[in-house]
Design an enzyme around this catalytic site. Sequence first.
Site, mmCIF file in Angstrom:
data_model
loop_
_atom_site.group_PDB
_atom_site.id
_atom_site.type_symbol
_atom_site.label_atom_id
_atom_site.label_comp_id
_atom_site.label_asym_id
_atom_site.label_seq_id
_atom_site.Cartn_x
_atom_site.Cartn_y
_atom_site.Cartn_z
ATOM 1 N N GLN A 202 -3.833 22.401 -6.405
ATOM 2 C CA GLN A 202 -4.272 23.385 -5.407
ATOM 3 C C GLN A 202 -3.829 22.876 -4.034
ATOM 4 O O GLN A 202 -4.470 22.019 -3.436
ATOM 5 C CB GLN A 202 -5.777 23.561 -5.483
ATOM 6 N N GLY A 243 -13.746 32.016 -4.475
ATOM 7 C CA GLY A 243 -12.669 31.424 -5.244
ATOM 8 C C GLY A 243 -11.380 31.274 -4.458
ATOM 9 O O GLY A 243 -11.226 31.779 -3.341
ATOM 10 N N HIS A 244 -10.426 30.603 -5.071
ATOM 11 C CA HIS A 244 -9.170 30.308 -4.374
ATOM 12 C C HIS A 244 -8.356 31.572 -4.097
ATOM 13 O O HIS A 244 -8.362 32.522 -4.863
ATOM 14 C CB HIS A 244 -8.331 29.268 -5.137
ATOM 15 N N ASN A 245 -7.669 31.539 -2.970
ATOM 16 C CA ASN A 245 -6.779 32.617 -2.527
ATOM 17 C C ASN A 245 -7.493 33.931 -2.222
ATOM 18 O O ASN A 245 -6.844 34.974 -2.116
ATOM 19 C CB ASN A 245 -5.655 32.865 -3.531
ATOM 20 N N SER A 263 -8.446 35.254 -5.719
ATOM 21 C CA SER A 263 -7.449 36.241 -5.307
ATOM 22 C C SER A 263 -8.030 37.625 -5.036
ATOM 23 O O SER A 263 -7.283 38.603 -4.947
ATOM 24 C CB SER A 263 -6.311 36.346 -6.337
#
Length: 351
Positions: A202, A243-245, A263
Amino acid sequence: MGTRLGELVERFGGQLAGDANLEVTGIAPLADAGASHISFLSNSKFRAQAAQSGAAALILTPADDALIGDDYAGARIVTPNPYVYFARAAQYFAALHEIKPPVGIHASAIVDDGAQVDATASVGPRAVIEAGAVIGAGCVIGPGCVVGRDAVIGAGTQLLANVTFHARCVIGQRGIIHSGAVIGTDGFGFANEGGVYIKIPQTGRVVIGDDVDIGANTTIDRGALADTIIEDGVKLDNQIQIGHNCHIGAHTAMAGCVGVAGSAIIGKYCTFGGAAMVLGHLTIADRVHVGSGSMVSRSIAEPGQYTGFYPLAKNADWEKSAAIVRNLSSMREKIRALEKTIKTLTTQDEK
């Protein structure tokens, strides 16, 4: 330490009915307010309680003032939005009584020689600031905080005790991050090979705008390749997972225990009730309001209020309803067959 009602009106506006030199020392609820307090009425259901309040002064709307003004014994500040007026006045009183941490770096803090800490910042006991980190003017880095390598903390932002702000992450000005929050943890990214999970590095950041509040024990994952973005004015309650993005639009607010999967793109001025869930890779338009406990399983293109949970019922009743739901597909086919049969019989009768 108090302030005159006239000074409050000079600062925040409103129309004063009463003694401008009357001094008040703080804000209190209607039922608890005494002769040195100011209180507010933002819900017309509490008009009777407001009229009998012992507060020195009352913040209320023109409509409420017209109905209870003659019955209330204290001074009144009339304004279109008493709740907002209360918030600004509460900030003012809090500032009067605030005990500010000492400027400078505590002797037990560890600050790398390659970090930049503004002379007006406060770094508390046992805080750690790694190489390349930048701490802006007037920042407060509380006890036990960790600011990672090359991270940037904007002017006036406060990290309360035991916040972890990981490497290369950025937050703008006047932010507040409450205790236990972790910014920039690895996103949940793995590839599956024959049942074995292979970690995906990441390498993105978390980039946070100005005037953002982040609650206790909330976690925001760094992006896998691109960045996780939190725009200006976002308000996140305690124990939220981003969460990521993800991309959270400006002035969106989320209550406790909301979870947003990776995302997801969420628009501006949205609200999410407690424990609402958003699946990954969805897009939610501006000004969407999601009810508590709702599951957002598809993108939402239009603003409005959305709710997605089954009403609470006795367990036996819920099990019956669940059984019906499981059989809806076969019931639909039977209904379609019946409709076809009825149509055929009706056509024959007409002939």
